[in-house]
Design a protein around this motif. Structure first.
Motif, PDB file in Angstrom:
ATOM      1  N   GLY A  32       0.793  -1.225   0.000  1.00 19.54           N
ATOM      2  CA  GLY A  32       0.000   0.000   0.000  1.00 19.54           C
ATOM      3  C   GLY A  32       0.823   1.272   0.000  1.00 19.54           C
ATOM      4  N   ALA A  33       2.126   1.188   0.232  1.00 16.72           N
ATOM      5  CA  ALA A  33       3.033   2.344   0.207  1.00 16.72           C
ATOM      6  C   ALA A  33       2.636   3.401   1.242  1.00 16.72           C
ATOM      7  CB  ALA A  33       3.125   2.937  -1.195  1.00 16.72           C
ATOM      8  N   TYR A  34       2.893   3.115   2.508  1.00 22.35           N
ATOM      9  CA  TYR A  34       2.586   4.022   3.608  1.00 22.35           C
ATOM     10  C   TYR A  34       3.850   4.656   4.163  1.00 22.35           C
ATOM     11  CZ  TYR A  34      -2.105   2.108   3.715  1.00 22.35           C
ATOM     12  OH  TYR A  34      -3.373   1.750   3.385  1.00 22.35           O
ATOM     13  N   SER A  35       3.690   5.846   4.762  1.00 30.53           N
ATOM     14  CA  SER A  35       4.750   6.539   5.487  1.00 30.53           C
ATOM     15  C   SER A  35       4.277   6.771   6.910  1.00 30.53           C
ATOM     16  CB  SER A  35       5.057   7.892   4.858  1.00 30.53           C
ATOM     17  OG  SER A  35       5.639   7.742   3.604  1.00 30.53           O
ATOM     18  N   ILE A  36       5.231   6.839   7.845  1.00 29.13           N
ATOM     19  CA  ILE A  36       4.901   7.202   9.221  1.00 29.13           C
ATOM     20  C   ILE A  36       4.819   8.724   9.279  1.00 29.13           C
ATOM     21  CG2 ILE A  36       5.688   7.201  11.614  1.00 29.13           C
ATOM     22  CD1 ILE A  36       7.124   4.582  11.059  1.00 29.13           C
ATOM     23  N   THR A  37       3.660   9.254   9.672  1.00 24.39           N
ATOM     24  CA  THR A  37       3.505  10.710   9.732  1.00 24.39           C
ATOM     25  C   THR A  37       3.427  11.238  11.154  1.00 24.39           C
ATOM     26  OG1 THR A  37       1.123  10.511   9.449  1.00 24.39           O
ATOM     27  CG2 THR A  37       2.443  10.867   7.461  1.00 24.39           C
ATOM     28  N   ASP A  38       3.281  10.353  12.141  1.00 22.19           N
ATOM     29  CA  ASP A  38       3.294  10.792  13.531  1.00 22.19           C
ATOM     30  C   ASP A  38       3.432   9.582  14.439  1.00 22.19           C
ATOM     31  OD1 ASP A  38       3.310  12.543  15.638  1.00 22.19           O
ATOM     32  OD2 ASP A  38       1.264  13.285  15.326  1.00 22.19           O
ATOM     33  N   VAL A  39       3.960   9.820  15.633  1.00 24.27           N
ATOM     34  CA  VAL A  39       4.050   8.794  16.672  1.00 24.27           C
ATOM     35  C   VAL A  39       3.493   9.428  17.941  1.00 24.27           C
ATOM     36  CG1 VAL A  39       5.532   7.219  17.959  1.00 24.27           C
ATOM     37  CG2 VAL A  39       6.108   7.806  15.601  1.00 24.27           C
ATOM     38  N   LEU A  40       2.348   8.920  18.391  1.00 28.24           N
ATOM     39  CA  LEU A  40       1.649   9.473  19.544  1.00 28.24           C
ATOM     40  C   LEU A  40       1.746   8.502  20.722  1.00 28.24           C
ATOM     41  CD1 LEU A  40      -1.564  10.392  17.539  1.00 28.24           C
ATOM     42  CD2 LEU A  40       0.381  11.885  18.019  1.00 28.24           C
ATOM     43  N   ARG A  41       1.460   9.011  21.913  1.00 33.82           N
ATOM     44  CA  ARG A  41       1.471   8.136  23.084  1.00 33.82           C
ATOM     45  C   ARG A  41       0.373   8.553  24.040  1.00 33.82           C
ATOM     46  NH1 ARG A  41       4.128   9.388  28.151  1.00 33.82           N
ATOM     47  NH2 ARG A  41       3.251   7.823  29.487  1.00 33.82           N
ATOM     48  N   LYS A  42      -0.335   7.561  24.555  1.00 34.96           N
ATOM     49  CA  LYS A  42      -1.308   7.786  25.626  1.00 34.96           C
ATOM     50  C   LYS A  42      -1.167   6.635  26.603  1.00 34.96           C
ATOM     51  CE  LYS A  42      -5.751   9.107  26.989  1.00 34.96           C
ATOM     52  NZ  LYS A  42      -6.491  10.304  26.924  1.00 34.96           N
ATOM     53  N   GLY A  43      -0.620   6.916  27.754  1.00 35.86           N
ATOM     54  CA  GLY A  43      -0.425   5.873  28.752  1.00 35.86           C
ATOM     55  C   GLY A  43       0.532   4.810  28.252  1.00 35.86           C
ATOM     56  N   LYS A  44       0.074   3.560  28.263  1.00 37.24           N
ATOM     57  CA  LYS A  44       0.899   2.428  27.836  1.00 37.24           C
ATOM     58  C   LYS A  44       0.785   2.131  26.351  1.00 37.24           C
ATOM     59  CE  LYS A  44      -0.555  -0.149  31.677  1.00 37.24           C
ATOM     60  NZ  LYS A  44      -0.748  -1.467  32.274  1.00 37.24           N
ATOM     61  N   VAL A  45       0.117   2.980  25.581  1.00 36.65           N
ATOM     62  CA  VAL A  45      -0.100   2.728  24.157  1.00 36.65           C
ATOM     63  C   VAL A  45       0.662   3.754  23.317  1.00 36.65           C
ATOM     64  CG1 VAL A  45      -1.815   2.557  22.311  1.00 36.65           C
ATOM     65  CG2 VAL A  45      -2.377   1.752  24.610  1.00 36.65           C
ATOM     66  N   VAL A  46       1.445   3.247  22.365  1.00 36.92           N
ATOM     67  CA  VAL A  46       2.095   4.094  21.362  1.00 36.92           C
ATOM     68  C   VAL A  46       1.322   3.893  20.070  1.00 36.92           C
ATOM     69  CG1 VAL A  46       4.194   4.433  19.997  1.00 36.92           C
ATOM     70  CG2 VAL A  46       4.366   4.026  22.449  1.00 36.92           C
ATOM     71  N   CYS A  47       0.927   4.973  19.425  1.00 37.58           N
ATOM     72  CA  CYS A  47       0.160   4.903  18.182  1.00 37.58           C
ATOM     73  C   CYS A  47       1.010   5.464  17.048  1.00 37.58           C
ATOM     74  CB  CYS A  47      -1.129   5.697  18.314  1.00 37.58           C
ATOM     75  SG  CYS A  47      -2.112   5.700  16.798  1.00 37.58           S
ATOM     76  N   VAL A  48       1.280   4.630  16.057  1.00 40.19           N
ATOM     77  CA  VAL A  48       2.034   5.042  14.875  1.00 40.19           C
ATOM     78  C   VAL A  48       1.015   5.353  13.781  1.00 40.19           C
ATOM     79  CG1 VAL A  48       3.769   4.351  13.184  1.00 40.19           C
ATOM     80  CG2 VAL A  48       3.952   3.546  15.554  1.00 40.19           C
TER      81      VAL A  48
END
Length: 120
Positions: free
Chosen positions: A56-72
């Motif tokens: 699908g050709a994706y890029s990482i545009t942000d890395v977020l964090r809330k508590g014990k969860v990291v969201c890419v």
């Protein structure tokens, strides 16, 4: 909420991979063998799902964090053509297909959540 410095440290390690210009594509690796019982429970993506993400050709545009969860945050690249044709039609396991993921590789935005199952 506790500071959870180890989760924040991991987020900081991933931040240099952010490509807001969306010119570089991400390649995920799926080292075998993945535990089949955990794939079936939805805890790990199947190899077929990882292949669709890579095509699908994706890029990482942000890395977020809330508590014990990291969201890419993954977004489609600005490249006009994905690396391969990605079929929207796929069969679930019940239909004799390779997995039951709803990911097609055509989504504009995907969120990859990494849960740090720490206790204590």
């Amino acid at each position: 909420m506790p500071e959870l410095p180890e989760v924040e440290s991991f987020r900081l390690i991933l931040l240099p991979l952010v490509d807001e210009t969306r010119r570089q594509t991400l390649s995920l690796l799926c080292p075998p063998p993945l535990p089949e019982n955990l794939i079936n429970k939805g805890r790990f993506p199947s190899k077929a799902t990882v292949d669709r993400l890579n095509k699908g050709a994706y890029s990482i545009t942000d890395v977020l964090r809330k508590g014990k969860v990291v969201c890419v945050v993954l977004r489609k690249t600005d490249i006009k053509k994905s690396r391969h044709f990605v079929s929207k039609s796929k069969k679930t396991r019940e239909e004799g297909g390779d997995d039951d993921s709803s990911i097609t590789g055509e989504e504009q935005v995907l969120y990859l959540s990494l849960h740090f199952g720490m206790t204590g």
